[in-house]
Design an enzyme around this catalytic site. Structure first.
Site, PDB file in Angstrom:
ATOM      1  N   ARG A 279      -8.438 -11.157 -13.823  1.00 33.08           N
ATOM      2  CA  ARG A 279      -9.623 -10.313 -13.890  1.00 33.08           C
ATOM      3  C   ARG A 279     -10.855 -11.205 -13.748  1.00 33.08           C
ATOM      4  NH1 ARG A 279      -6.908  -6.446 -13.088  1.00 33.08           N
ATOM      5  NH2 ARG A 279      -6.578  -4.648 -14.433  1.00 33.08           N
ATOM      6  N   GLU A 308     -17.366  -6.439 -10.175  1.00 34.18           N
ATOM      7  CA  GLU A 308     -16.903  -5.868  -8.900  1.00 34.18           C
ATOM      8  C   GLU A 308     -17.616  -4.540  -8.626  1.00 34.18           C
ATOM      9  OE1 GLU A 308     -12.640  -5.661  -9.176  1.00 34.18           O
ATOM     10  OE2 GLU A 308     -12.516  -7.787  -9.626  1.00 34.18           O
ATOM     11  N   HIS A 326     -10.135  -7.592  -4.504  1.00 33.62           N
ATOM     12  CA  HIS A 326      -9.216  -7.088  -5.547  1.00 33.62           C
ATOM     13  C   HIS A 326      -8.052  -6.300  -4.918  1.00 33.62           C
ATOM     14  CE1 HIS A 326      -8.968  -5.815 -10.047  1.00 33.62           C
ATOM     15  NE2 HIS A 326      -7.762  -5.924  -9.495  1.00 33.62           N
TER      16      HIS A 326
HETATM   17  O1  LIG Z   1      -5.709  -5.252 -11.027  1.00 36.76           O
HETATM   18  C1  LIG Z   1      -4.786  -4.550 -10.898  1.00 36.76           C
HETATM   19  C2  LIG Z   1      -3.933  -4.108 -11.948  1.00 36.76           C
HETATM   20  O2  LIG Z   1      -4.203  -4.355 -13.127  1.00 36.76           O
HETATM   21  O3  LIG Z   1      -2.924  -3.453 -11.629  1.00 36.76           O
END
Ligand SMILES: O=CC(=O)O
Length: 360
Positions: A279, A308, A326
């Protein structure tokens, strides 16, 4: 189950929407202009929320939905869900583990290769027609990176120091880009030490792949894993000081927020590479940007960012950085498998069966 209101705050997957619409009364919050009013109007029919890595359920949203029973997240990470409030109110929470592990681990390796081998930059070299004018330059100072085990070798650091001083002189005469040009290197992945923060499902899958590249593996986690053959470091700084590629693969919690700070970045150093598939807030982004701009960190492969979809613009000019939007779990197969889990968990809950992948 058609009368059960399922609130989806933002669009995530058209397949997921379609599967939810077949079974429930899907309420797409992003399609309405007055969101607070809409939530008020439907507060007695909404019994479930489908969130994801960007939009979950905070205490305010939970408080506005008195009939809420379950939050089924279209993500493995549930840092956007207020778990404490859910526990207090007996609201169930599910996520989508396992089905995305391989894709996320693949992406970590892809990012590592892209940074070390400068894949994006060299691809741009071909597209822009520069190849016709001359061969792509691998590096100007290849000797600095030779020998993975010699990372702390005095002679290499003397060479590095000399080059650093030289480049400082050059960069004062020209622009800062000159400095970067000196230190952006095309370097091997095979045999490099990979440090992994968090040896959970994804961390282990990254390790398995890196082992196939003959990389020694080391890791940091809250406690040493007695069943792991990999070298354990009790602090992230020690791990960073002893690896070339540092991969963030742990969940985001208050403990792991800014786990990558200035001290860790400096320990990773000018020949180290940070890969973040966790993250954004795992990393102190301002520190990362300044370390990259100043050449204190060798490179970075980032799939996630602190705010983001905002990405620090200073990163756009850096060739030793690879930036992705992402997309760790971003394949059609995996996103559909995640959607099936979201729907399966909701069905199980409303049919009073055991949840498939409960978090709480
Ligand atoms: O970032 C993506 C997830 O947590 O699945």
């Amino acid at each position: 189950m058609e009368s059960i209101g399922v609130l989806m705050p933002i669009p995530m997957s058209s397949y997921l929407e379609q599967e939810l619409e077949k079974r429930f009364n899907l309420l797409k919050l992003w399609t309405v202009p007055h969101k607070t009013q809409f939530i008020k109007e439907h507060s007695t029919s909404i019994r479930a929320i489908v969130g994801n890595a960007s939009a979950g359920a905070d205490a305010e949203l939970i408080a506005a939905l008195p009939k809420l029973e379950i939050i089924s997240s279209f993500s493995v990470g549930i840092d956007k869900v207020d778990l404490k409030t859910c526990k207090e109110k007996g609201i169930r929470v599910t996520n989508t583990p396992d089905v995305l592990t391989d894709d996320v681990a693949d992406l970590a390796i892809g990012l590592t290769l892209a940074v070390l081998r400068r894949l994006c930059e060299s691809e741009r070299y071909v597209r822009s027609g520069q190849w016709k004018k001359g061969d792509y330059k691998l590096t100007t100072k290849d000797d600095i990176t030779k020998g993975k085990g010699e990372r702390d070798g005095t002679s290499q650091y003397s060479v590095f120091l000399l080059l650093f001083l030289l480049s400082c002189i050059v960069s004062t005469l020209k622009d800062f880009g000159t400095f970067l040009l000196v230190y952006v290197l095309c370097t091997a992945f095979t045999g490099k030490t990979v440090g992994i923060i968090g040896l959970g499902r994804i961390g282990k899958a990254v390790a398995k792949r890196a082992e196939a590249f003959s990389c020694p593996i080391a890791y940091f986690s809250r406690t040493e894993k007695p069943d792991s053959k990999f070298k354990y470091y009790p602090t992230v700084v020690e791990l960073a000081a002893n690896c070339h590629v540092l991969v963030v693969a742990c969940p985001l919690t208050e403990e792991t927020r800014h786990i990558i700070n200035r001290q860790v970045i400096n320990a990773l150093g000018p020949r180290g590479v940070l890969i973040n598939i966790g993250r954004g807030p795992h990393v102190d982004e301002a520190e990362l940007v300044s370390a990259l701009v100043e050449g204190r960190l060798g490179g970075a492969g980032l799939d996630v960012y602190e705010k983001e979809p905002q990405v620090p613009e200073q990163l756009f000019a850096l060739e030793n950085v690879v930036l992705l939007p992402h997309v760790g779990s971003g394949t059609v197969e995996t996103r559909n498998a995640m959607a099936d889990l979201v729907v399966g968990n909701l069905e199980a809950h409303f049919l009073k069966k055991p949840l498939l992948t409960p978090v709480a």
